[in-house]
Structures are given as C-alpha cells and as structure tokens.
Scaffold this motif. Sequence first.
Motif, PDB file in Angstrom:
ATOM      1  N   GLN A   1       0.822  -1.209   0.000  1.00 21.43           N
ATOM      2  CA  GLN A   1       0.000   0.000   0.000  1.00 21.43           C
ATOM      3  C   GLN A   1       0.855   1.257   0.000  1.00 21.43           C
ATOM      4  N   LEU A   2       1.934   1.244   0.764  1.00 20.07           N
ATOM      5  CA  LEU A   2       2.832   2.395   0.789  1.00 20.07           C
ATOM      6  C   LEU A   2       3.522   2.596  -0.555  1.00 20.07           C
ATOM      7  N   LEU A   3       3.958   1.501  -1.181  1.00 20.72           N
ATOM      8  CA  LEU A   3       4.602   1.600  -2.494  1.00 20.72           C
ATOM      9  C   LEU A   3       3.624   2.087  -3.559  1.00 20.72           C
ATOM     10  N   LEU A   4       2.345   1.702  -3.441  1.00 23.91           N
ATOM     11  CA  LEU A   4       1.348   2.126  -4.419  1.00 23.91           C
ATOM     12  C   LEU A   4       1.140   3.638  -4.408  1.00 23.91           C
ATOM     13  N   THR A   5       1.317   4.259  -3.251  1.00 20.89           N
ATOM     14  CA  THR A   5       1.134   5.717  -3.194  1.00 20.89           C
ATOM     15  C   THR A   5       2.190   6.452  -4.013  1.00 20.89           C
TER      16      THR A   5
ATOM     17  N   ARG B   1      -7.727   3.879  -3.480  1.00 21.71           N
ATOM     18  CA  ARG B   1      -8.064   4.726  -4.645  1.00 21.71           C
ATOM     19  C   ARG B   1      -7.237   4.329  -5.856  1.00 21.71           C
ATOM     20  N   ARG B   2      -5.965   3.989  -5.624  1.00 20.51           N
ATOM     21  CA  ARG B   2      -5.108   3.555  -6.729  1.00 20.51           C
ATOM     22  C   ARG B   2      -5.614   2.254  -7.348  1.00 20.51           C
ATOM     23  N   LEU B   3      -6.219   1.419  -6.525  1.00 16.24           N
ATOM     24  CA  LEU B   3      -6.707   0.133  -7.005  1.00 16.24           C
ATOM     25  C   LEU B   3      -8.127   0.215  -7.547  1.00 16.24           C
ATOM     26  N   THR B   4      -8.649   1.403  -7.629  1.00 17.58           N
ATOM     27  CA  THR B   4      -9.971   1.626  -8.219  1.00 17.58           C
ATOM     28  C   THR B   4      -9.788   2.121  -9.646  1.00 17.58           C
TER      29      THR B   4
ATOM     30  N   GLN C   1     -10.453   6.803 -15.425  1.00 15.87           N
ATOM     31  CA  GLN C   1     -10.320   7.159 -16.842  1.00 15.87           C
ATOM     32  C   GLN C   1      -8.922   6.875 -17.372  1.00 15.87           C
ATOM     33  N   HIS C   2      -7.909   7.081 -16.527  1.00 21.60           N
ATOM     34  CA  HIS C   2      -6.527   6.884 -16.968  1.00 21.60           C
ATOM     35  C   HIS C   2      -5.847   5.762 -16.192  1.00 21.60           C
ATOM     36  N   ARG C   3      -6.614   4.837 -15.638  1.00 20.28           N
ATOM     37  CA  ARG C   3      -6.034   3.762 -14.856  1.00 20.28           C
ATOM     38  C   ARG C   3      -6.809   2.465 -15.086  1.00 20.28           C
ATOM     39  N   ARG C   4      -6.086   1.437 -15.501  1.00 19.27           N
ATOM     40  CA  ARG C   4      -6.684   0.119 -15.745  1.00 19.27           C
ATOM     41  C   ARG C   4      -6.335  -0.803 -14.593  1.00 19.27           C
ATOM     42  N   VAL C   5      -7.318  -1.547 -14.098  1.00 28.31           N
ATOM     43  CA  VAL C   5      -7.097  -2.501 -13.007  1.00 28.31           C
ATOM     44  C   VAL C   5      -7.546  -3.882 -13.469  1.00 28.31           C
TER      45      VAL C   5
END
Length: 443
Positions: A195-199, A253-256, A259-263
């Motif tokens: 989670q920290l690295l994702l930020t 939020r990063r994992l949601t 428009q510019h983010r594919r999960v």
Amino acid sequence: MPGRGASTQDAAPGSTLAFVESPVQLLNVLEWAYADALRASEGTDALRASEGTDALRASESTDALRAPADTADVVGTTDAARTAHTADTTPTDAPRVAAGDADGSGAPAGARAGGDTGVGAPGDLTVIVLSPHDPMTRGQLRRMAELAREEGVRVRWEEARGGASAPFRTISGLASLVRAARRIVIGDPFSRYVQLLLTMAKARDLVVVDDGTATMEFISQLARGERLERWHRRGSRGARDLVFAPVSAGARRRLTPGQHRRVEVFSSMPVDPPPGVTVTSNTFAWTRARFGPPRLTGGTDLVGTSLVETGVVDLERYVEAVTALTREHGATRYFAHRKEATDKLHRISVEVGLEIVRPDLPLELIARRGPIGRMILSFPSTVVHTLPLALAGTGIKVAVCDVDPAWLTSHASPRAQGFLSGVTGTARDVHRLPYAPASPSQP
C-alpha cells in the motif's frame, strides 16, 4: 518465458514491477506472466493474419485493375486463394477459452509437460520479493525465486523486515523504480508495504494476482468502498492502523479503475468485480505445461490449514477433525501449511499417526510434480479452488470438509463462518464432505 537462466537484478525504466511476499503470490505472478505472453502472442498472430488479408485484398484490387473485362479465370484463382488463406486462420465463431488454454482441453497450444512451450514472459518483468520473517515462507520463496530465474524472470530479493531501519531502506531503494514503472503487479493488496509503495506509483496499469482466498475479500471490499482489511481480523483499530489509514485509503483509490487507470484481477477464485475491473482467469496453464503429470500413490492425502494459528479455529476441535477424517478416509500423509506451528504438527503426527510433509514449494506445484494421492482432502482454503485446475485431467479427486461453527474460537471474527462457507460453496469440481464425524471426546 524467455530463455531459462537469464536474470539481472535491476529493472529497466518503464518496466513491469511485481511485488510478492509469499510463494503462492510468486507462483501466480509466473502464471500471469505466462498468460499475458500467450495473449500477446495471440494478438500478434491475429495482427499478422489481418495484415495478410489486407495484402491479399490489395493484390486482388491491383489484378482487377489490370484484368480484361472477361476475368472468369482470374476470379476463380482469387477465390481459391481466399479460401486457402481463410482455412489457415481461426474462424471468428470459434469457442472462446481462458488465457493459456489454447484448445479448450486444459493445455496451452504447443505445450509439452516438462518442456519449453516457446511462449515468453514480458521481457521487462522484474519481481521484487519483500521477504517475510517466517522461516518456512522464506524457504519456499527462495525455491520459487529459483524457478522464476530459470524461466528468465529478473528477481530482486529485499530484506524488507531485517531490522528497524529495513522498511525505510527498502522504500527509498525502490522509490525510483516504482515511479518509473509502467505497470505494477501486486500479490497482496492488504500489505502495508504494498500500500505504501502504491502511493508512489504513477503506473496506469495495475494487476492484482491471487493471494489465495484473500482475493475474494479484496474484491468485495473494493466493490463496497470499504477500507482494506483481512477477513480474519477482529476488534477495534489500533494506533498504528489509525496512523496508516490515509496511506491505506490512498492505495484503495489507486486500485480503483478510472479514466486513466486500468485494473486487472488475475484469479482462479470466483469473484464478482466492481465496474471497470477486468478479471482474467488463472487456469494454472504454466504449472500444467511445466510439470507433470504426477505419479499417483493410490492413497489419500490431507492438506493442513493455518486456521488455528490465525485464531479462527480451536486447536482441540481441529485435531479431533483431522483424526476423524483420517479414520474415515484412510489418509496417510498430512501436507502442512507453511504457517502451521511445529508443536501442532508434532501432535498430529504422534496422536493421529499421519506422516507430516512440509513442502518446499506451493502445493499446486508439489501435487503436479507428484507423487500424490488419488484423493486430496482439505478444509476450506485456496487449494479447493486451485488444485482442480492444476490437476485437471489427472483423475485426482479433491474433497473439502466444511468447518463446523462449533469449531470456531470465541475471538474469531464475526465474518469467519460466512467467509469460510463461501470459500467452500463456490469451489468448482470438488466433492463436498459434511462436517468431520464427531469423536467420542466431543461434548
């Protein structure tokens, strides 16, 4: 995957980074890389077929311009050429199969068990191992890292928990790579490290690979907009949780998808994703292509669980259930979970008479390599979903025994029974067993 034996420690800028903390996560990163390479190969083949069709059409147009008015012979030749070309391509109404399952039979195209399939992993993939404290987990991770390197995957081992300064050293050492990565693959979205690295990540392509049954809970929490929390945790949030809450919220939020983010979720588990999340089936195609088929012993094997160690199931009830299953089905071996306590395993060996096996690799690989029993018994866990896939076509029967609510400890999470029932109820291609028969010592 790329030629075996190739390995470097540094990732190239704009590469794919995968963060793992357990051997199962690393196995599923390899499965994802294999499936991703197959998808890329299939896309290239489709593009080549399309380019070939375009070239043929261009040739037809040129011939038509040059041909006289009466072109019956030329048209006949062109139709024959079109028919021959079409016969070599996949028809548009062909049945769709899961990634890595090229002919729907369970084996990838061109794959031979124990041989090279000729399909490579992404050449820019680097796996970062955030090593844990547990010795058994570390041992299995090192064996999995060796396998990954043999498949040409770069592996970087981080002593992420080696002392008070280790987290700061690890995070600072990885920061530039994380910011430059174009794609991030994670194995544990509940991990504070991850989670920290994702930020810090700027990647627009995020992939979550299976971390066992926790994947089901992650998808459910993501869909409901809840904070990310492991299913077996109970009680109020401590001071560390409150301090870390903004980081956890940022990771969610990063994992949601946006428009510019594919999960993408790469999973063998039955999941109902929220809108925008892509789910790709993990069919264990790499495992089946690389290992087996296994030699069968003809007996019955029992798979252990760490439900006692996580405080969910009472130790006495668990030992009684193992004893009853052993007597009922004639089990002879007990494959221990990497987190099971040594004293508990010693007790099972002495009191129940089972041979304790401590695998040096995830059970999916151990079972696929063999020798393995014709029947595998398990309590609710990841393997009731993964083993039927890894052992497809071998004739091995997988059976799951439900957890009796009476086995739960007084401090088990209120969600525990429902979650365990869901794990069992959604398993495919397994035989459901009732609660283990009560032993005379039970009230």
